[in-house]
Design a protein around this motif. Structure first.
Motif, PDB file in Angstrom:
ATOM      1  N   GLU A   1       0.851  -1.187   0.000  1.00  0.00           N
ATOM      2  CA  GLU A   1       0.000   0.000   0.000  1.00  0.00           C
ATOM      3  C   GLU A   1       0.888   1.238   0.000  1.00  0.00           C
ATOM      4  O   GLU A   1       1.839   1.325   0.774  1.00  0.00           O
ATOM      5  CB  GLU A   1      -0.902   0.000   1.227  1.00  0.00           C
ATOM      6  CG  GLU A   1      -1.861  -1.180   1.233  1.00  0.00           C
ATOM      7  CD  GLU A   1      -2.604  -1.346   2.540  1.00  0.00           C
ATOM      8  OE1 GLU A   1      -2.181  -0.750   3.561  1.00  0.00           O
ATOM      9  OE2 GLU A   1      -3.596  -2.072   2.558  1.00  0.00           O
ATOM     10  N   VAL A   2       0.578   2.182  -0.891  1.00  0.00           N
ATOM     11  CA  VAL A   2       1.368   3.402  -1.025  1.00  0.00           C
ATOM     12  C   VAL A   2       0.457   4.607  -0.828  1.00  0.00           C
ATOM     13  O   VAL A   2      -0.621   4.675  -1.423  1.00  0.00           O
ATOM     14  CB  VAL A   2       2.030   3.492  -2.419  1.00  0.00           C
ATOM     15  CG1 VAL A   2       2.883   4.754  -2.533  1.00  0.00           C
ATOM     16  CG2 VAL A   2       2.858   2.256  -2.711  1.00  0.00           C
ATOM     17  N   ASP A   3       0.892   5.536   0.006  1.00  0.00           N
ATOM     18  CA  ASP A   3       0.191   6.807   0.199  1.00  0.00           C
ATOM     19  C   ASP A   3       1.029   7.903  -0.424  1.00  0.00           C
ATOM     20  O   ASP A   3       2.223   8.035  -0.121  1.00  0.00           O
ATOM     21  CB  ASP A   3      -0.014   7.106   1.684  1.00  0.00           C
ATOM     22  CG  ASP A   3      -0.984   6.146   2.345  1.00  0.00           C
ATOM     23  OD1 ASP A   3      -1.896   5.666   1.654  1.00  0.00           O
ATOM     24  OD2 ASP A   3      -0.838   5.898   3.546  1.00  0.00           O
ATOM     25  N   ILE A   4       0.422   8.681  -1.298  1.00  0.00           N
ATOM     26  CA  ILE A   4       1.073   9.823  -1.923  1.00  0.00           C
ATOM     27  C   ILE A   4       0.299  11.054  -1.475  1.00  0.00           C
ATOM     28  O   ILE A   4      -0.923  11.123  -1.632  1.00  0.00           O
ATOM     29  CB  ILE A   4       1.048   9.695  -3.467  1.00  0.00           C
ATOM     30  CG1 ILE A   4       1.823   8.445  -3.891  1.00  0.00           C
ATOM     31  CG2 ILE A   4       1.610  10.956  -4.123  1.00  0.00           C
ATOM     32  CD1 ILE A   4       1.645   8.070  -5.349  1.00  0.00           C
ATOM     33  N   GLU A   5       1.006  12.008  -0.889  1.00  0.00           N
ATOM     34  CA  GLU A   5       0.370  13.203  -0.349  1.00  0.00           C
ATOM     35  C   GLU A   5       0.900  14.434  -1.071  1.00  0.00           C
ATOM     36  O   GLU A   5       2.105  14.652  -1.144  1.00  0.00           O
ATOM     37  CB  GLU A   5       0.655  13.333   1.143  1.00  0.00           C
ATOM     38  CG  GLU A   5       0.187  12.136   1.935  1.00  0.00           C
ATOM     39  CD  GLU A   5       0.719  12.112   3.362  1.00  0.00           C
ATOM     40  OE1 GLU A   5       1.531  12.991   3.718  1.00  0.00           O
ATOM     41  OE2 GLU A   5       0.347  11.209   4.110  1.00  0.00           O
ATOM     42  N   LEU A   6      -0.010  15.246  -1.577  1.00  0.00           N
ATOM     43  CA  LEU A   6       0.324  16.512  -2.208  1.00  0.00           C
ATOM     44  C   LEU A   6      -0.042  17.630  -1.245  1.00  0.00           C
ATOM     45  O   LEU A   6      -1.175  17.687  -0.761  1.00  0.00           O
ATOM     46  CB  LEU A   6      -0.462  16.677  -3.521  1.00  0.00           C
ATOM     47  CG  LEU A   6      -0.386  18.042  -4.182  1.00  0.00           C
ATOM     48  CD1 LEU A   6       1.026  18.324  -4.695  1.00  0.00           C
ATOM     49  CD2 LEU A   6      -1.411  18.140  -5.318  1.00  0.00           C
ATOM     50  N   TYR A   7       0.920  18.505  -0.951  1.00  0.00           N
ATOM     51  CA  TYR A   7       0.685  19.635  -0.060  1.00  0.00           C
ATOM     52  C   TYR A   7       0.733  20.927  -0.863  1.00  0.00           C
ATOM     53  O   TYR A   7       1.687  21.161  -1.615  1.00  0.00           O
ATOM     54  CB  TYR A   7       1.741  19.674   1.046  1.00  0.00           C
ATOM     55  CG  TYR A   7       1.597  18.535   2.022  1.00  0.00           C
ATOM     56  CD1 TYR A   7       0.787  18.648   3.134  1.00  0.00           C
ATOM     57  CD2 TYR A   7       2.256  17.328   1.791  1.00  0.00           C
ATOM     58  CE1 TYR A   7       0.643  17.583   4.018  1.00  0.00           C
ATOM     59  CE2 TYR A   7       2.118  16.262   2.673  1.00  0.00           C
ATOM     60  CZ  TYR A   7       1.311  16.405   3.783  1.00  0.00           C
ATOM     61  OH  TYR A   7       1.166  15.355   4.650  1.00  0.00           O
ATOM     62  N   THR A   8      -0.317  21.753  -0.731  1.00  0.00           N
ATOM     63  CA  THR A   8      -0.402  23.021  -1.438  1.00  0.00           C
ATOM     64  C   THR A   8      -0.964  24.093  -0.508  1.00  0.00           C
ATOM     65  O   THR A   8      -1.572  23.771   0.511  1.00  0.00           O
ATOM     66  CB  THR A   8      -1.317  22.913  -2.674  1.00  0.00           C
ATOM     67  OG1 THR A   8      -2.631  22.543  -2.251  1.00  0.00           O
ATOM     68  CG2 THR A   8      -0.807  21.875  -3.669  1.00  0.00           C
ATOM     69  N   MET A   9      -0.783  25.348  -0.888  1.00  0.00           N
ATOM     70  CA  MET A   9      -1.336  26.443  -0.102  1.00  0.00           C
ATOM     71  C   MET A   9      -2.795  26.699  -0.463  1.00  0.00           C
ATOM     72  O   MET A   9      -3.552  27.229   0.335  1.00  0.00           O
ATOM     73  CB  MET A   9      -0.522  27.727  -0.307  1.00  0.00           C
ATOM     74  CG  MET A   9       0.918  27.604   0.184  1.00  0.00           C
ATOM     75  SD  MET A   9       1.069  27.027   1.897  1.00  0.00           S
ATOM     76  CE  MET A   9       0.390  28.392   2.811  1.00  0.00           C
ATOM     77  N   LYS A  10      -3.173  26.345  -1.691  1.00  0.00           N
ATOM     78  CA  LYS A  10      -4.553  26.471  -2.151  1.00  0.00           C
ATOM     79  C   LYS A  10      -4.824  25.331  -3.133  1.00  0.00           C
ATOM     80  O   LYS A  10      -3.903  24.623  -3.531  1.00  0.00           O
ATOM     81  CB  LYS A  10      -4.792  27.821  -2.819  1.00  0.00           C
ATOM     82  CG  LYS A  10      -3.918  28.051  -4.019  1.00  0.00           C
ATOM     83  CD  LYS A  10      -4.160  29.409  -4.641  1.00  0.00           C
ATOM     84  CE  LYS A  10      -3.261  29.541  -5.865  1.00  0.00           C
ATOM     85  NZ  LYS A  10      -3.512  30.680  -6.649  1.00  0.00           N
ATOM     86  N   LYS A  11      -6.070  25.150  -3.495  1.00  0.00           N
ATOM     87  CA  LYS A  11      -6.442  24.097  -4.433  1.00  0.00           C
ATOM     88  C   LYS A  11      -5.612  24.244  -5.703  1.00  0.00           C
ATOM     89  O   LYS A  11      -5.589  25.302  -6.315  1.00  0.00           O
ATOM     90  CB  LYS A  11      -7.931  24.199  -4.752  1.00  0.00           C
ATOM     91  CG  LYS A  11      -8.465  23.098  -5.619  1.00  0.00           C
ATOM     92  CD  LYS A  11      -8.586  21.820  -4.851  1.00  0.00           C
ATOM     93  CE  LYS A  11      -9.327  20.766  -5.681  1.00  0.00           C
ATOM     94  NZ  LYS A  11      -9.225  19.472  -5.065  1.00  0.00           N
ATOM     95  N   ASP A  12      -4.899  23.158  -6.079  1.00  0.00           N
ATOM     96  CA  ASP A  12      -4.004  23.192  -7.243  1.00  0.00           C
ATOM     97  C   ASP A  12      -4.386  22.045  -8.186  1.00  0.00           C
ATOM     98  O   ASP A  12      -3.837  20.950  -8.099  1.00  0.00           O
ATOM     99  CB  ASP A  12      -2.555  23.073  -6.785  1.00  0.00           C
ATOM    100  CG  ASP A  12      -1.552  23.339  -7.875  1.00  0.00           C
ATOM    101  OD1 ASP A  12      -1.889  23.123  -9.065  1.00  0.00           O
ATOM    102  OD2 ASP A  12      -0.423  23.747  -7.555  1.00  0.00           O
TER     103      ASP A  12
END
Length: 105
Positions: A55-66
């Motif tokens: 199982e792989v979790d990929i997390e995208l972090y942004t300041m606003k919806k991108d």
């Protein structure tokens, strides 16, 4: 897909990438990607692991919806035939948006 292939694939999207977390004091400006191997969902036969599934979790972090960044990850996963589930959270303390992609390799 190997751990190295996942890293290289995510890196090719043009964002900073780290496994688990960035070192303290070395966190880049968003958007950035963090991924981790969260467990297994192996298939067994005759009492042994017949097919290993990670199982792989990929997390995208942004300041606003991108939507562009999310689209790049979605396209990469689709091109690599990775079925995924997606969820989104606002991290109040960081004032950041976290978009999670869960998949298995």
């Amino acid at each position: 897909m190997t751990a190295q292939e996942i890293y290289e694939g995510l890196k090719s999207l043009g964002y900073p990438v780290a496994y688990s977390h960035f070192a303290e004091g070395d966190v880049p400006q968003p958007p950035y990607i963090v991924y981790s191997f969260s467990g297994t969902d192996n298939f067994s036969a005759d009492g042994i692991v017949y097919h290993q599934i990670t199982e792989v979790d990929i997390e995208l972090y942004t300041m606003k919806k991108d939507l562009e960044a999310e689209g790049k990850i979605e396209n990469w996963m689709t091109e690599n035939e990775l079925f995924y589930e997606k969820s989104e959270y606002y991290i109040e303390s960081e004032r950041m948006l976290q978009v999670n992609f869960e998949t298995e390799v």
